[in-house]
Design a protein around this motif. Structure first.
Motif, PDB file in Angstrom:
ATOM      1  N   VAL A  57      16.619  -5.913  -1.243  1.00  0.00           N
ATOM      2  CA  VAL A  57      15.547  -6.041  -2.242  1.00  0.00           C
ATOM      3  C   VAL A  57      15.562  -4.358  -2.607  1.00  0.00           C
ATOM      4  N   ALA A  58      15.765  -4.186  -4.067  1.00  0.00           N
ATOM      5  CA  ALA A  58      15.511  -2.706  -4.144  1.00  0.00           C
ATOM      6  C   ALA A  58      14.388  -2.544  -5.290  1.00  0.00           C
ATOM      7  N   GLN A  59      13.611  -1.348  -4.876  1.00  0.00           N
ATOM      8  CA  GLN A  59      12.354  -0.879  -5.528  1.00  0.00           C
ATOM      9  C   GLN A  59      12.922  -0.657  -7.354  1.00  0.00           C
ATOM     10  N   ARG A  60      12.163  -0.977  -7.884  1.00  0.00           N
ATOM     11  CA  ARG A  60      12.325  -0.613  -9.349  1.00  0.00           C
ATOM     12  C   ARG A  60      12.097   0.792  -9.634  1.00  0.00           C
ATOM     13  N   LEU A  61      13.173   1.320 -10.136  1.00  0.00           N
ATOM     14  CA  LEU A  61      13.146   3.053 -10.480  1.00  0.00           C
ATOM     15  C   LEU A  61      12.863   3.357 -11.896  1.00  0.00           C
ATOM     16  N   LYS A  62      12.249   4.305 -12.231  1.00  0.00           N
ATOM     17  CA  LYS A  62      12.563   4.930 -13.489  1.00  0.00           C
ATOM     18  C   LYS A  62      13.303   5.872 -13.813  1.00  0.00           C
ATOM     19  N   PHE A  64       1.412   4.466  15.462  1.00  0.00           N
ATOM     20  CA  PHE A  64       1.261   5.701  16.345  1.00  0.00           C
ATOM     21  C   PHE A  64      -0.213   5.819  16.279  1.00  0.00           C
ATOM     22  N   GLY A  65      -0.996   4.980  16.590  1.00  0.00           N
ATOM     23  CA  GLY A  65      -2.434   5.010  16.925  1.00  0.00           C
ATOM     24  C   GLY A  65      -3.394   5.024  15.543  1.00  0.00           C
ATOM     25  N   GLU A  66      -2.896   4.968  14.446  1.00  0.00           N
ATOM     26  CA  GLU A  66      -3.602   5.022  13.099  1.00  0.00           C
ATOM     27  C   GLU A  66      -3.329   3.753  12.248  1.00  0.00           C
ATOM     28  N   GLU A  67      -4.180   3.648  11.577  1.00  0.00           N
ATOM     29  CA  GLU A  67      -4.101   2.241  10.723  1.00  0.00           C
ATOM     30  C   GLU A  67      -3.118   2.558   9.401  1.00  0.00           C
ATOM     31  N   THR A  68      -2.349   1.502   9.259  1.00  0.00           N
ATOM     32  CA  THR A  68      -1.419   1.545   7.732  1.00  0.00           C
ATOM     33  C   THR A  68      -1.109   0.323   7.551  1.00  0.00           C
ATOM     34  N   LYS A  69      -0.440  -0.052   6.604  1.00  0.00           N
ATOM     35  CA  LYS A  69      -0.038  -1.307   6.155  1.00  0.00           C
ATOM     36  C   LYS A  69       1.552  -1.350   5.936  1.00  0.00           C
ATOM     37  N   MET A  70       2.229  -2.461   6.576  1.00  0.00           N
ATOM     38  CA  MET A  70       3.543  -2.748   6.278  1.00  0.00           C
ATOM     39  C   MET A  70       3.929  -4.130   5.577  1.00  0.00           C
ATOM     40  N   PRO A  71       5.031  -3.915   4.963  1.00  0.00           N
ATOM     41  CA  PRO A  71       5.335  -5.142   4.266  1.00  0.00           C
ATOM     42  C   PRO A  71       5.182  -6.407   5.094  1.00  0.00           C
ATOM     43  N   ALA A  72       4.711  -7.638   4.333  1.00  0.00           N
ATOM     44  CA  ALA A  72       4.610  -8.936   4.797  1.00  0.00           C
ATOM     45  C   ALA A  72       5.813  -9.706   4.626  1.00  0.00           C
ATOM     46  N   GLY A  73       6.583  -9.337   4.136  1.00  0.00           N
ATOM     47  CA  GLY A  73       7.957 -10.018   3.758  1.00  0.00           C
ATOM     48  C   GLY A  73       8.617 -10.518   5.000  1.00  0.00           C
ATOM     49  N   LEU A 108      18.178  -7.896  -5.084  1.00  0.00           N
ATOM     50  CA  LEU A 108      17.122  -8.494  -6.163  1.00  0.00           C
ATOM     51  C   LEU A 108      16.054  -7.205  -6.256  1.00  0.00           C
ATOM     52  N   PRO A 109      15.264  -7.156  -7.375  1.00  0.00           N
ATOM     53  CA  PRO A 109      14.311  -6.390  -7.734  1.00  0.00           C
ATOM     54  C   PRO A 109      13.275  -6.712  -6.764  1.00  0.00           C
ATOM     55  N   HIS A 110      12.386  -5.608  -6.523  1.00  0.00           N
ATOM     56  CA  HIS A 110      11.075  -5.784  -5.916  1.00  0.00           C
ATOM     57  C   HIS A 110      10.283  -6.431  -6.433  1.00  0.00           C
ATOM     58  N   THR A 111       9.811  -6.063  -7.723  1.00  0.00           N
ATOM     59  CA  THR A 111       8.881  -6.616  -8.482  1.00  0.00           C
ATOM     60  C   THR A 111       9.008  -7.940  -8.707  1.00  0.00           C
ATOM     61  N   CYS A 165      18.482  -8.194   4.525  1.00  0.00           N
ATOM     62  CA  CYS A 165      18.117  -6.923   5.096  1.00  0.00           C
ATOM     63  C   CYS A 165      17.116  -6.350   4.195  1.00  0.00           C
ATOM     64  N   LEU A 166      16.094  -5.836   4.923  1.00  0.00           N
ATOM     65  CA  LEU A 166      14.700  -5.279   4.180  1.00  0.00           C
ATOM     66  C   LEU A 166      14.258  -4.190   4.867  1.00  0.00           C
ATOM     67  N   VAL A 167      14.268  -2.893   3.965  1.00  0.00           N
ATOM     68  CA  VAL A 167      13.610  -1.795   4.464  1.00  0.00           C
ATOM     69  C   VAL A 167      12.169  -1.958   4.428  1.00  0.00           C
ATOM     70  N   ALA A 168      11.341  -1.884   5.663  1.00  0.00           N
ATOM     71  CA  ALA A 168       9.934  -2.550   6.016  1.00  0.00           C
ATOM     72  C   ALA A 168       8.960  -1.490   6.719  1.00  0.00           C
ATOM     73  N   ASP A 169       9.196  -0.378   6.270  1.00  0.00           N
ATOM     74  CA  ASP A 169       7.961   0.351   7.205  1.00  0.00           C
ATOM     75  C   ASP A 169       6.964   1.221   5.958  1.00  0.00           C
ATOM     76  N   ARG A 170       7.209   0.536   4.688  1.00  0.00           N
ATOM     77  CA  ARG A 170       6.084   1.201   3.775  1.00  0.00           C
ATOM     78  C   ARG A 170       5.975   0.148   2.923  1.00  0.00           C
ATOM     79  N   ASP A 171       4.619  -0.182   2.608  1.00  0.00           N
ATOM     80  CA  ASP A 171       4.280  -1.276   1.687  1.00  0.00           C
ATOM     81  C   ASP A 171       4.091  -0.791   0.445  1.00  0.00           C
ATOM     82  N   LEU A 172       5.016  -1.420  -0.428  1.00  0.00           N
ATOM     83  CA  LEU A 172       5.051  -1.182  -2.075  1.00  0.00           C
ATOM     84  C   LEU A 172       3.935  -2.093  -2.829  1.00  0.00           C
TER      85      LEU A 172
END
Length: 307
Positions: free
Chosen positions: A149-154, A213-222, A174-177, A196-203
């Motif tokens: 999946v690829a992020q839609r870029l401008k 690393f001890g703090e809260e974040t969100k990662m993709p559910a996919g 495939l487009p991410h959106t 194959c999915l890059v999955a450390d940052r939720d878009l």
């Protein structure tokens, strides 16, 4: 998945990337390496928003690091990031033999055994090393196509360039959106395919909360949701560089679907395991984690910095 430089016009952005693919791949390897290091050092010295955020992110990864150590890590991080770009611009010109020898993953048996199982296989990676190189290694050395999946870029023309580039390397993109991507990925997995999915940052707005690393974040559910719904294997992968031209990596054991709980509860536990695997690899090779964006919720809640 890739952060674009801070350039004012869409047309100029597209032109610069076009020049990268058309000219850098023609340079001798030594010249491309020297150019990448020079560009990285220049960006690091200017300490723009991305460099400052990279350093703030690395401070979470290496909490006991001195300011001098953090500065050294962020400089090494920018060099690693620019190595990714120089390699990516040159990948279409690499021979198959060069691709086969350019990546040396550890514990690759987890991947090859998974491919033999016909269950469907999901590889989930953080923004480390060069995941395009890892991908073309899979299509070349293992002779296995995959879907990503690829992020839609401008501008749209730039997105089209990235799609054409990755499809030229043997990937289905495939487009991410839009929700259609999830359904297509699920069909590929049910047919025994590789995703194959890059999955450390939720878009998206549907990320799963994790401790990282001890703090809260969100990662993709996919990745986890695909494994829960299709029965496919979920394998974390981390990538890094050393002092050789060869990229290194590690394929982790399968994150298994829990036997109890709702689908959402199972996906949440699996995503936390995925975050823990990513954290292990990033802690070992922090300079190769190319996270120049805000990631943790505490940072996202603050007003965006001005350059």
């Amino acid at each position: 998945m890739i952060r674009l430089p801070e350039i004012n016009t869409d047309k100029l952005t597209d032109t610069l990337y076009a020049l990268g693919w058309s000219t850098v791949k023609k340079l001798p390897e030594g010249a491309a390496t020297a150019l990448g290091r020079s560009l990285a050092d220049t960006a690091w010295k200017r300490r723009g928003t991305g460099v400052r955020q990279l350093e703030a992110n690395l401070a979470r990864v290496v909490p006991d690091a001195s300011p001098r150590r953090l500065a050294a890590l962020s400089r090494a991080g920018m060099r690693s990031y620019m190595r990714y770009w120089m390699e990516s611009f040159r990948l279409p010109a690499w021979s198959q033999e060069r691709i086969r020898t350019a990546f040396a993953p550890e514990d690759v048996h987890h991947l090859t055994d998974g491919l033999k199982s016909d269950r469907g296989l999901i590889l989930a990676l953080p923004h480390m090393g060069n995941y395009d190189l890892a991908g073309v290694w899979v299509t070349t050395a293992l002779n296995t196509p995959f879907t990503t999946v690829a992020q839609r870029l401008k501008p749209e023309s730039l997105y089209d360039r990235f799609v054409a580039y990755r499809e030229g390397l043997g990937m289905e993109v495939l487009p991410h959106t839009g929700g259609a991507a999830f359904g297509t990925l699920a069909r590929r997995l049910r047919a025994g395919g590789l995703v194959c999915l890059v999955a450390d940052r939720d878009l998206s707005s549907s990320g799963i909360p994790v401790k990282f690393f001890g703090e809260e974040t969100k990662m993709p559910a996919g990745p986890a949701m695909l494994a829960v719904q299709t029965g496919a294997m979920l394998l974390p992968v981390t990538l890094w560089y050393d002092d050789t031209p060869v990229m290194r990596g590690r394929v982790y054991p399968e994150i298994e679907v829990p036997e109890t709980g709702t689908r959402a509860e199972k996906a949440a536990r699996m995503t936390q395991e995925l975050a823990d695997a990513f954290a292990s690899g990033i802690a070992d090779h922090p300079q190769d984690w190319h996270m120049l964006q805000r990631l943790w919720l505490a940072d996202l809640e603050r007003p965006r910095e001005t350059p």
